[in-house]
Design an enzyme around this catalytic site. Structure first.
Site, short mmCIF file in Angstrom:
data_model
loop_
_atom_site.label_atom_id
_atom_site.label_comp_id
_atom_site.label_asym_id
_atom_site.label_seq_id
_atom_site.Cartn_x
_atom_site.Cartn_y
_atom_site.Cartn_z
NE ARG A 21 -2.07 -1.31 3.51
CZ ARG A 21 -2.39 -0.98 4.76
NH1 ARG A 21 -3.54 -0.39 5.01
NH2 ARG A 21 -1.58 -1.24 5.76
CG ASN A 39 -3.86 -4.46 3.44
OD1 ASN A 39 -3.34 -4.39 2.33
ND2 ASN A 39 -3.15 -4.39 4.56
#
Length: 92
Positions: A21, A39
């Site tokens: 990320r 996520n």
């Protein structure tokens, strides 16, 4: 603004706990792409990229590699009309 597009991406493999990320946010900034990444409970990463077609295409291509420690198994992408996202965020 017809040169702008939106890509909704789902990435599977070893993509959580490997800075995927954070690296996605960094790459999006480098390409001038807006959107978000997060996520999912099933172990995948979900992301949305909005911006110029070539920049969004570069981000989708980048998703196939990901961060240095990631092992990407699959990238599923759907393209659509941009919704005007500006900036790039990591969602929780």
């Amino acid at each position: 603004m017809s040169d702008r597009t939106r890509a909704h991406v789902f990435v599977s493999g070893r993509v959580q706990g490997v800075f995927y990320r954070a690296t996605t946010r960094e790459q999006a900034g480098n390409h001038g792409v807006g959107g978000w990444v997060k996520n999912l409970d099933d172990g995948r990463v979900e992301a949305v990229f909005e911006g110029p077609e070539d920049a969004v295409a570069a981000m989708v291509e980048w998703c196939h590699e990901g961060s240095d420690r990631a092992r990407v198994e699959a990238v599923n992408v759907e393209y659509g009309e941009p919704e005007g996202l500006d900036g790039f965020a990591i969602r929780r």
